[in-house]
Scaffold this motif. Structure first.
Motif, PDB file in Angstrom:
ATOM      1  N   LEU A 101       0.790  -1.182   0.013  1.00 57.35           N
ATOM      2  CA  LEU A 101       0.111   0.152   0.131  1.00 57.35           C
ATOM      3  C   LEU A 101       0.668   1.256  -0.120  1.00 57.35           C
ATOM      4  CD1 LEU A 101      -2.871   1.027   0.189  1.00 57.35           C
ATOM      5  CD2 LEU A 101      -2.842   0.978   2.413  1.00 57.35           C
ATOM      6  N   CYS A 102       2.025   1.206   0.589  1.00 53.13           N
ATOM      7  CA  CYS A 102       2.976   2.336   0.812  1.00 53.13           C
ATOM      8  C   CYS A 102       3.568   2.482  -0.843  1.00 53.13           C
ATOM      9  CB  CYS A 102       4.011   2.014   1.657  1.00 53.13           C
ATOM     10  SG  CYS A 102       5.014   3.479   2.376  1.00 53.13           S
ATOM     11  N   LEU A 103       3.984   1.389  -1.377  1.00 52.83           N
ATOM     12  CA  LEU A 103       4.535   1.529  -2.531  1.00 52.83           C
ATOM     13  C   LEU A 103       3.268   2.094  -3.799  1.00 52.83           C
ATOM     14  CD1 LEU A 103       6.080   1.038  -5.014  1.00 52.83           C
ATOM     15  CD2 LEU A 103       5.832  -1.263  -5.003  1.00 52.83           C
ATOM     16  N   LEU A 104       2.182   1.622  -3.519  1.00 53.09           N
ATOM     17  CA  LEU A 104       0.838   2.131  -4.317  1.00 53.09           C
ATOM     18  C   LEU A 104       0.755   3.532  -4.188  1.00 53.09           C
ATOM     19  CD1 LEU A 104      -1.732   1.968  -6.058  1.00 53.09           C
ATOM     20  CD2 LEU A 104      -2.944   1.302  -3.965  1.00 53.09           C
ATOM     21  N   ALA A 105       0.783   4.046  -2.627  1.00 54.18           N
ATOM     22  CA  ALA A 105       0.845   5.556  -2.646  1.00 54.18           C
ATOM     23  C   ALA A 105       1.841   6.426  -3.288  1.00 54.18           C
ATOM     24  CB  ALA A 105       1.112   5.571  -1.084  1.00 54.18           C
ATOM     25  N   SER A 106       3.052   5.945  -3.469  1.00 55.49           N
ATOM     26  CA  SER A 106       4.185   6.446  -4.153  1.00 55.49           C
ATOM     27  C   SER A 106       3.809   6.466  -5.633  1.00 55.49           C
ATOM     28  CB  SER A 106       5.494   5.794  -3.973  1.00 55.49           C
ATOM     29  OG  SER A 106       5.866   5.878  -2.651  1.00 55.49           O
ATOM     30  N   LEU A 107       3.563   5.472  -6.130  1.00 57.65           N
ATOM     31  CA  LEU A 107       3.254   5.237  -7.638  1.00 57.65           C
ATOM     32  C   LEU A 107       2.159   6.279  -7.953  1.00 57.65           C
ATOM     33  CD1 LEU A 107       3.564   1.442  -8.316  1.00 57.65           C
ATOM     34  CD2 LEU A 107       5.033   3.285  -9.037  1.00 57.65           C
ATOM     35  N   ALA A 108       0.918   6.149  -7.245  1.00 54.78           N
ATOM     36  CA  ALA A 108      -0.102   7.151  -7.431  1.00 54.78           C
ATOM     37  C   ALA A 108       0.125   8.508  -7.435  1.00 54.78           C
ATOM     38  CB  ALA A 108      -1.319   6.782  -6.208  1.00 54.78           C
ATOM     39  N   PHE A 109       1.071   8.980  -6.590  1.00 58.21           N
ATOM     40  CA  PHE A 109       1.659  10.260  -6.408  1.00 58.21           C
ATOM     41  C   PHE A 109       2.158  10.606  -7.729  1.00 58.21           C
ATOM     42  CE2 PHE A 109       5.506  12.726  -5.582  1.00 58.21           C
ATOM     43  CZ  PHE A 109       4.916  14.040  -5.297  1.00 58.21           C
ATOM     44  N   ALA A 110       3.365   9.795  -8.170  1.00 54.19           N
ATOM     45  CA  ALA A 110       4.027  10.142  -9.132  1.00 54.19           C
ATOM     46  C   ALA A 110       3.074  10.149 -10.595  1.00 54.19           C
ATOM     47  CB  ALA A 110       5.060   8.964  -9.563  1.00 54.19           C
ATOM     48  N   ALA A 111       2.259   9.336 -10.641  1.00 52.08           N
ATOM     49  CA  ALA A 111       1.231   9.357 -11.766  1.00 52.08           C
ATOM     50  C   ALA A 111       0.468  10.494 -11.705  1.00 52.08           C
ATOM     51  CB  ALA A 111       0.626   8.087 -11.833  1.00 52.08           C
ATOM     52  N   LEU A 112      -0.118  10.853 -10.579  1.00 50.54           N
ATOM     53  CA  LEU A 112      -0.954  12.123 -10.419  1.00 50.54           C
ATOM     54  C   LEU A 112      -0.414  13.412 -10.896  1.00 50.54           C
ATOM     55  CD1 LEU A 112      -3.317  11.184  -7.528  1.00 50.54           C
ATOM     56  CD2 LEU A 112      -3.983  11.393 -10.023  1.00 50.54           C
TER      57      LEU A 112
END
Length: 313
Positions: A101-112
């Motif tokens: 979930l922590c990795l997902l947060a980083s990826l979501a931030f980068a994508a947005l």
């Protein structure tokens, strides 16, 4: 001021850890859940205040820089230093759900952050108000999931917390409230003192912001995790890091981007790559024997030091 701030942080971290552990025992829930919620929220308050004030002071770009720097510091420096002090035991559910979930947060931030660039040539990388709504929705999902874990049945699956509380209800409240106050005030004093020394030595404000401000606002997480590990509370130590990272991206950036869009000025592909890579390496190390060993802690700290050298080149 710098030494006094550091001392106040250490005292606050010690009392917060004792209060949080006793709170977990009192309600029969895991230390991991306490770390993901109460402790993570409290130790993320400095980042929230700095980022929110940056928005109101017409410096919205600083909000993203502070969070990116803080999350890299949390994942690499705090986890690494904590593992060097004492190897961190990682529960199976942490590697299966919490760290991903922590990795997902980083990826979501980068994508947005980067979606305007990919969607339209010449567009500026930024977090829009719509992106803020998306991040806050992720935050609501995260909190709902975490509180579902806090049910006695779910907590029992994580660990058998059979120890009895040793503090009164009033003492637990005072330990947590005063511990958090000490962490926040100490971190503020440390940042001010260290920034003054750096400016006297001719260090630029840009480098101070990327290093001392990000590191200083993460000082509460560092002290709390190390002290928790020394007291044998691995769940609290790692939960603090994961929870703080999630609070930083989902809650702080989500809320700040609703106040005003946040341009990602000065945030490069190297910064975003390091943010994601830190989460990936953290996840891989946690899988090895369900623990983060001392040598792995040294690797994480070395990665952080290399990144700092690149920033100050």
């Amino acid at each position: 001021m710098t030494i006094g701030g550091a001392a106040l942080v250490l005292i606050g971290a010690d009392k917060l850890t004792d209060g949080a552990v006793d709170l977990a025992r009192r309600f029969g829930i895991s230390e991991m859940v306490i770390g993901l919620t109460i402790v993570a929220f409290g130790t993320s308050l400095p980042e929230f205040v700095v980022s929110l004030m940056a928005c109101f002071n017409n410096s919205p770009a600083m909000s993203i820089g502070n969070i990116v720097g803080s999350n890299i510091f949390n994942t690499l420096m705090i986890t690494g230093a904590t593992a060097i002090v004492l190897p961190i035991t990682v529960a199976p559910t942490t590697t299966q759900r919490d760290i991903p979930l922590c990795l997902l947060a980083s990826l979501a931030f980068a994508a947005l952050t980067l979606d305007p660039i990919f969607g339209q040539s010449g567009s500026e990388a930024m977090l829009t108000r719509g992106d803020g709504v998306v991040l806050l929705c992720f935050f609501i999902i995260f909190m709902a999931y975490t509180f579902s874990m806090a049910r006695p049945s779910a907590a029992g699956q994580e660990s058998e917390n059979t120890s009895q509380p040793t503090l009164s209800g009033i003492a637990v409240t005072l330990y947590i409230v005063l511990g958090l106050a000490g962490l926040i005030a100490g971190g503020e004093f440390f940042v001010r003192g260290a920034s003054g020394i750096a400016r006297a030595c001719g260090v630029s404000d840009a480098v101070i912001g990327l290093t001392l401000v990000a590191g200083g606002t993460s000082l509460p997480e560092l002290a709390t995790s190390i002290i928790a590990a020394r007291k044998g509370q691995s769940g609290l130590a790692i939960g603090n890091v994961i929870g703080s990272n999630l609070f930083n991206i989902f809650w702080i950036l989500g809320a700040c981007s609703l106040v005003r869009p946040l341009p990602a000025e000065g945030i490069t592909w190297v910064d975003l790559s390091m943010l994601v890579a830190a989460s990936v390496v953290f996840w891989l190390f946690a899988f090895t024997d369900r623990r983060i060993a001392r040598w792995e802690g040294f690797v994480l700290v070395t990665m952080f030091a290399s990144y700092m050298i690149w920033l100050m080149r």
